[in-house]
Design an enzyme around this catalytic site. Structure first.
Site, PDB file in Angstrom:
ATOM      1  N   LEU A  40      -3.646 -13.047 -10.081  1.00 55.68           N
ATOM      2  CA  LEU A  40      -3.865 -11.948 -11.030  1.00 55.68           C
ATOM      3  C   LEU A  40      -3.932 -10.581 -10.352  1.00 55.68           C
ATOM      4  O   LEU A  40      -4.472  -9.630 -10.922  1.00 55.68           O
ATOM      5  CB  LEU A  40      -5.131 -12.178 -11.871  1.00 55.68           C
ATOM      6  CG  LEU A  40      -5.170 -13.471 -12.695  1.00 55.68           C
ATOM      7  CD1 LEU A  40      -6.468 -13.556 -13.485  1.00 55.68           C
ATOM      8  CD2 LEU A  40      -3.964 -13.572 -13.614  1.00 55.68           C
ATOM      9  N   SER A 131      15.946 -12.328  -2.874  1.00 54.70           N
ATOM     10  CA  SER A 131      16.291 -11.015  -3.406  1.00 54.70           C
ATOM     11  C   SER A 131      17.622 -10.539  -2.843  1.00 54.70           C
ATOM     12  O   SER A 131      17.980 -10.871  -1.699  1.00 54.70           O
ATOM     13  CB  SER A 131      15.197 -10.002  -3.044  1.00 54.70           C
ATOM     14  OG  SER A 131      15.601  -8.676  -3.321  1.00 54.70           O
ATOM     15  N   TYR A 155      10.273  -5.186   2.803  1.00 49.70           N
ATOM     16  CA  TYR A 155      10.314  -6.159   1.706  1.00 49.70           C
ATOM     17  C   TYR A 155      11.499  -7.104   1.873  1.00 49.70           C
ATOM     18  O   TYR A 155      11.355  -8.325   1.851  1.00 49.70           O
ATOM     19  CB  TYR A 155      10.385  -5.445   0.360  1.00 49.70           C
ATOM     20  CG  TYR A 155      10.771  -6.360  -0.770  1.00 49.70           C
ATOM     21  CD1 TYR A 155       9.933  -7.402  -1.156  1.00 49.70           C
ATOM     22  CD2 TYR A 155      11.983  -6.203  -1.445  1.00 49.70           C
ATOM     23  CE1 TYR A 155      10.289  -8.267  -2.186  1.00 49.70           C
ATOM     24  CE2 TYR A 155      12.348  -7.057  -2.473  1.00 49.70           C
ATOM     25  CZ  TYR A 155      11.498  -8.086  -2.842  1.00 49.70           C
ATOM     26  OH  TYR A 155      11.863  -8.933  -3.851  1.00 49.70           O
ATOM     27  N   LYS A 159      11.853 -11.361   2.946  1.00 47.79           N
ATOM     28  CA  LYS A 159      12.644 -12.398   2.280  1.00 47.79           C
ATOM     29  C   LYS A 159      13.591 -13.087   3.265  1.00 47.79           C
ATOM     30  O   LYS A 159      13.784 -14.307   3.202  1.00 47.79           O
ATOM     31  CB  LYS A 159      13.437 -11.786   1.125  1.00 47.79           C
ATOM     32  CG  LYS A 159      12.573 -11.235  -0.008  1.00 47.79           C
ATOM     33  CD  LYS A 159      11.819 -12.326  -0.734  1.00 47.79           C
ATOM     34  CE  LYS A 159      11.128 -11.801  -1.979  1.00 47.79           C
ATOM     35  NZ  LYS A 159      10.394 -12.845  -2.731  1.00 47.79           N
TER      36      LYS A 159
END
Length: 348
Positions: A40, A131, A155, A159
Site C-alpha cells: 500500500l 519495461s 529505473y 529492470k
C-alpha cells in the site's frame, strides 16, 4: 492451451496498483484464484472493494512488503500458490534519477526476496513486469525483443538487472518457467469507471496530468520538449490500454503452462502516438479542452519508442484491441467517477 485458470492460485505482487488491479480483474474473469500482496505504498486498500464490485469475487489479500521475507514466506505457506505475477516496483524514471538507491533496493532486492520465497515454496512459474525502458535509446524502430538492452536511467537498469537475474536462475534450474513482459506505456482505465490510475505519490506520466487539466485541478499539461526530431516535435510513445495489457498477463500465464525456460515479449500496440497527438485525442474523445505548455526536455527521456509486437501476437496469441480514443474516454470516465461518485453509488 487451457481457457480457464480454474484450480490455480496466482499470487500478484503490487496487485492493488494501476496495472495490478486490472490484472486482478482479467485473471478473476478467466477463472483464476488470486492472492494479492501489496504494501500500500502507492495504492489504496479500497481497490479491493472495487475489484470485487467489478469481478463479483474478492481476492485474498496480504499487506506485505517484498523486503519482509518472513511475512512473505507465510503468504506462500497459507495459500496454494502455483504461479506468481510480479508487478511490485517503483516505476518513475525521474524518481530513479533522484534516488537510485531506493529503486535498486525496492526493485532488485525485493525481487530477490520474492524469488527466495518462491524457491522455498517450490513455486517456479513467474510472469515478470519488465519495461520498454530496458531498450534505452533504440537504434531503429519498431523495437524488437532481440534489441540490445541499454537502459538510460536507474529505473530501466533495475529492470535489466532483474531480467539478468531471472536468466541466470533459469540457466541454473531448468524447472523454472519465466516470462518477461516488457510494457510500453499503459494508459486508460476499466470501462466500468471503477478502476484506474490513482497513485498516492505525485504522478509523473502524461495521462494523469491530462485528467487533472480536464478536471480543473491543473492549468495546463507540461510537454517536456517540443524540439525532438519527431513529426511534431514532441516525444512519441506506444500507448497501450491497461485492459489490453492486463489480458496479456492471462496469455502469459497460459504460455507458462505449456513451456519452460525464459522468454521476453513486448506488450504494446505497435505504433507511436506523440504527446501532442494524445492531447488531441483526449480533446476529441472527451470534449474537454487541454491547454499545453512546452517546457524543457526531461532527463532520461528518449525521442521515440514503439514496439514490434509480432512475437506476442504469434506466440502468446494476444494483441491490443483498444484504440487511443478508448484509452482517453475510459480514463476520463474513471476520473469523473473518482471526483463525483462514491463506490456504493457506482456499484449500485
Amino acid at each position: 492451451m487451457f481457457e480457464s485458470g480454474a484450480g490455480m492460485a496466482v499470487l500478484i505482487t503490487g496487485g492493488l496498483g494501476f496495472i495490478g488491479s486490472h490484472a486482478c480483474i482479467a485473471l478473476l474473469q478467466a477463472g483464476y484464484e488470486i492472492v494479492v500482496v501489496d504494501d500500500l505504498s502507492n495504492s489504496e486498500g479500497d481497490i479491493l472493494d472495487r475489484i470485487e464490485a467489478v469481478a463479483h469475487r474478492r481476492p485474498a489479500f496480504a499487506c506485505v512488503s517484498l523486503l519482509d521475507g518472513t511475512s512473505l514466506a507465510s503468504v506462500f505457506k497459507k495459500n496454494d500458490v502455483t504461479a506468481v505475477i510480479h508487478l511490485a516496483a517503483f516505476k518513475a524514471v525521474s524518481g530513479s534519477l533522484r534516488d537510485p538507491l531506493s529503486y535498486y533496493e525496492n526493485n532488485v532486492s525485493g525481487t530477490l526476496s520474492l524469488l527466495e520465497r518462491m524457491r522455498e515454496a517450490n513455486v517456479k512459474s513467474l510472469v515478470f513486469s519488465s519495461s520498454a525502458t530496458v531498450y534505452g535509446v533504440p537504434a531503429s524502430l519498431p523495437i524488437g525483443e532481440d534489441f540490445p538492452r541499454v537502459a538510460s536511467n536507474p529505473y530501466g537498469r533495475s529492470k535489466v538487472m532483474i531480467e539478468d537475474i531471472l536468466t541466470d536462475l533459469v540457466m541454473s534450474d531448468g524447472s523454472w518457467s519465466v516470462v518477461n513482459l516488457r510494457y510500453f506505456n499503459p494508459v486508460g482505465a476499466h470501462e466500468s469507471g471503477m478502476l484506474g490510475e490513482r497513485a498516492r505519490n505525485r504522478p509523473t506520466s502524461l495521462m494523469p496530468h491530462l485528467l487533472q487539466v480536464a478536471a480543473g485541478q491543473r492549468k495546463s499539461v507540461r510537454v517536456f520538449g517540443g524540439d525532438y526530431p519527431t513529426r511534431d516535435g514532441s516525444c512519441v510513445r506506444d500507448f497501450i490500454h491497461v485492459v489490453d495489457l492486463a489480458e496479456g498477463h492471462v496469455a502469459a500465464l497460459q504460455y507458462l503452462n505449456r513451456y519452460s525456460g525464459i522468454s521476453s515479449f513486448n506488450l504494446g500496440v505497435g505504433r507511436g502516438v506523440s504527446v501532442f497527438e494524445l492531447c488531441d485525442a483526449f480533446e476529441r474523445s472527451t470534449g474537454q479542452p487541454i491547454r499545453r505548455q512546452i517546457v524543457g526536455r526531461r532527463p532520461g527521456d528518449v525521442a521515440e519508442c514503439w514496439a514490434d509486437v509480432s512475437k506476442a501476437q504469434r506466440v502468446l496469441q494476444w494483441k491490443a484491441n483498444r484504440d487511443v480514443d478508448a484509452m482517453c474516454r475510459d480514463a476520463w470516465r474513471w476520473k469523473r467517477q473518482l471526483l463525483n461518485t462514491s463506490l456504493d453509488d457506482v456499484a449500485g
